[in-house]
Design an enzyme around this catalytic site. Structure first.
Site, mmCIF file in Angstrom:
data_model
loop_
_atom_site.group_PDB
_atom_site.id
_atom_site.type_symbol
_atom_site.label_atom_id
_atom_site.label_comp_id
_atom_site.label_asym_id
_atom_site.label_seq_id
_atom_site.Cartn_x
_atom_site.Cartn_y
_atom_site.Cartn_z
ATOM 1 N N GLY A 13 0.836 -1.204 0.000
ATOM 2 C CA GLY A 13 0.000 0.000 0.000
ATOM 3 C C GLY A 13 0.865 1.245 0.000
ATOM 4 N N ASP A 14 2.050 1.137 0.548
ATOM 5 C CA ASP A 14 2.988 2.263 0.525
ATOM 6 C C ASP A 14 3.796 2.315 -0.772
ATOM 7 O OD1 ASP A 14 3.069 3.644 3.324
ATOM 8 O OD2 ASP A 14 2.920 1.523 3.765
ATOM 9 N N SER A 15 4.384 1.187 -1.147
ATOM 10 C CA SER A 15 5.303 1.235 -2.297
ATOM 11 C C SER A 15 4.567 1.546 -3.592
ATOM 12 C CB SER A 15 6.102 -0.057 -2.417
ATOM 13 O OG SER A 15 5.269 -1.187 -2.483
#
Lengths: 393, 393
Positions: free
Chosen positions: A166-168
């Site tokens: 979800g971050d990358s």
């Protein structure tokens, strides 16, 4: 020389998603000036694993950037921000939507100071909509996007992707937005705001299951390591680990049978066509597990790939490190880091024939470039000392 | 008006990764001309699920593009390719490294025809290195990158990510490379070649585990739905499904206990500090599962998010569709498709304040734009008929 050489980025990001976006800007030559809180800095400086008491987490996501400590909540600190932005091209943040506006340093203010600024923001849910005021976390967006429900085994629980995707994924999309908007700025002279969300980004990765759900009657959910379209496609437990095998058509099935089974499964009615195999894939998996249990990963890989059947050992992270192909293509880079001593980081996979991404500078110590950065925008020694005494920088 | 308005892309890509890259170019206004094989077209036209006997798979990855059928293996077909490239800005492909070179239409040839062309290629392993001649598939790169080994439960098998992330992540990175190189072209007038790999892209997503593996002694492997840094962080089975909960610090722990347990776990020595909780996370999960089993997702979410604790229901794909936030932000788009009739596709999450990505045109029928495209580069009716008779187009 990098493609974004001479491009100056004022970087308010912290933790993972935002720093991952600006790390790409740094890899391509941009001057990324990381604004960090006095005393603690980026929250990820406190996150393990540690080496020599220094955060490996921070080191890996902040290579090639410069660090200035600055209290942007104070009025004096904001004056410094404005002086920095006057001279900058891009501002990045990944606070909850509206946070920088609340402090009076949101897009509207930045645009006043530098009309053609590109203002790039990551948030959980976006600057608009019913959820805009909520913070998001990787576990939350993996859950509500549907991603966990389509990962894992049918008989087991929904499963989170190991790394915080979800971050990358969102970080990459912000970089895409920045590169696109920056091209637009060069063409038209105009800046703009970019609003990328964690939830929207994960949805983009789910385009295939979402399409399937729009087209099919049946519920779309997790199916383990299998493939909805062909069989056998799975991982199998062998003598020294696991292998993944994908038999994608009837010709591959014929070869596969002759290699692994003296053709006994080839003549089995239950596995005659791809359709039959898909229907009986659980039984088929058990049979293949048995057929392969005494063989090694290497043996199986050699025979199957030799016959044109996609097959590979399931590797752990340490083994991935040693993959000759990745080493040859500069995908594992060792940096002499001022904090951890030395650290291995992942190279940049975007290989351009001119201006390859360059990963040579490590992450900065907290506030290491404070004086240098302020001198560059014309602050004199006395002024800098004063700001230090006031605990602004 | 899109940012890439007026940019012409000659698109040799097929299946998933490549079309996913060029779909983004189309969303931002580029004219994407998809070169398809005569008779069969893009291989994904044969992939389900189907609606009205037409591939939903193809429809979702090729929205907004134009299709021309063309046999680029024939000399006459190659002449048409060269005429198209003369007038183009970008060429994309995702064949095995070297395929287009083999047919005499690789980068070197394209550069002769159009010196400033941007040539963007996806392959499994890249144009260089020991593995360059191998084809790759999503299951293979998920296995050898280490991604499967860090996804799933400790007691279970390595686990593949549901959607083919080896394709989507790589497609995005190619788009990033194109946007970056196109900016560079506008600045310098020079084109270049972009070489992005599925293996390298997945490695980029593994930056955190790779860093951890470089810093720590212990083996880095899968830990289910937990988090290596804080506890409890997991999914829990409740009355009507699952919820994800992340208790990120001691303050959240105190609130969590008072909400779910009348404080009985708060006083339990095994869970006193984050370190203790991490050590005893399996027992703690069981206790929490028991405490929550009679409660509904909605109840739990309301109470915990009200107390600032990241919490959400685990949703399936159909439920994700109905998320009001996604609908408000145009992340689910319904298209009137010439093949499937109508189809829902995922919107573009890169929201720019000028020139929002526009998703309004559906995917093309096979060869639908052949005549139109050839007329645009000056081919006359007679010439077009001739090429048809020769089975070139």
């Amino acid at each position: 020389m990098g493609i974004f050489d001479g491009v100056k980025v004022i970087d308010f990001t912290h933790a993972y998603a935002g720093p991952f976006a600006t790390l790409n800007l740094a890899d391509f030559g941009a001057d990324v000036i990381k604004i960090e809180r006095r005393d603690t800095g980026d929250v990820s400086r406190g996150w393990g694993p540690f080496k020599n008491d220094y955060s490996g987490y921070y080191s890996s996501f902040n290579r090639g950037k410069r660090s200035i400590t600055l209290d942007f909540r104070s009025e004096e600190g904001q004056k410094v921000i404005f002086d920095l932005v006057k001279d900058a091209d891009i501002v990045c943040s990944n606070f909850k939507a509206g946070t920088l506006d609340k402090y009076g340093i949101g897009y509207d203010k930045m645009k006043e100071i530098k009309p053609d600024i590109i203002y790039a923001a990551i948030s959980g849910f976006g600057e608009t909509g019913v959820l805009s005021s909520f913070a998001a976390y990787d576990n939350v967006v993996q859950a509500i996007s549907g991603l966990m429900d389509v990962t894992g085994f049918q008989s087991g629980d929904p499963t989170k992707i190991g790394p915080a995707i979800g971050d990358s994924f969102t970080g990459l999309l912000l970089f895409m937005g920045i590169a696109t908007a920056y091209y637009h700025k060069l063409k038209t002279g105009k800046g703009q705001k970019i609003d990328v969300t964690m939830l929207g980004s994960l949805l983009m990765m789910l385009d295939n299951p979402i399409m399937a759900s729009s087209v099919k009657e049946e519920k779309v959910t997790r199916i383990g390591n299998m493939n909805p379209h062909y069989s056998p496609c799975d991982i199998f437990k062998v003598k020294d680990g696991y292998v993944t095998i994908a038999v994608k058509n009837q010709k591959m099935w014929d070869s596969f049978c002759s290699i692994v089974s003296d053709n006994e499964i080839l003549s089995d009615k239950r596995f005659e066509t791809n359709e039959e195999r898909l229907k009986n894939s659980m039984v088929l998996k058990e049979i293949i597990d048995n057929l392969l249990q005494d063989k090694t990963k290497e043996e199986i890989e050699e025979k199957l790939t030799g016959a044109g059947i996609p097959c590979a050992p399931v590797m752990n992270i340490k083994e991935a490190f040693d993959n000759e192909q990745l080493i040859e293509r500069d995908m594992i880079v060792e940096l002499a880091d001022p904090g951890t001593g030395s650290i291995k980081v992942v190279g940049n996979p975007i290989k351009l024939s001119r201006d390859l991404p360059v990963i040579s500078k490590p992450s900065p110590l907290l506030g290491h470039h404070t004086d240098e950065i302020l001198k560059e925008i014309g602050y004199e020694k006395g002024k800098i000392s004063e700001l230090k005494e006031q605990n602004i920088i």
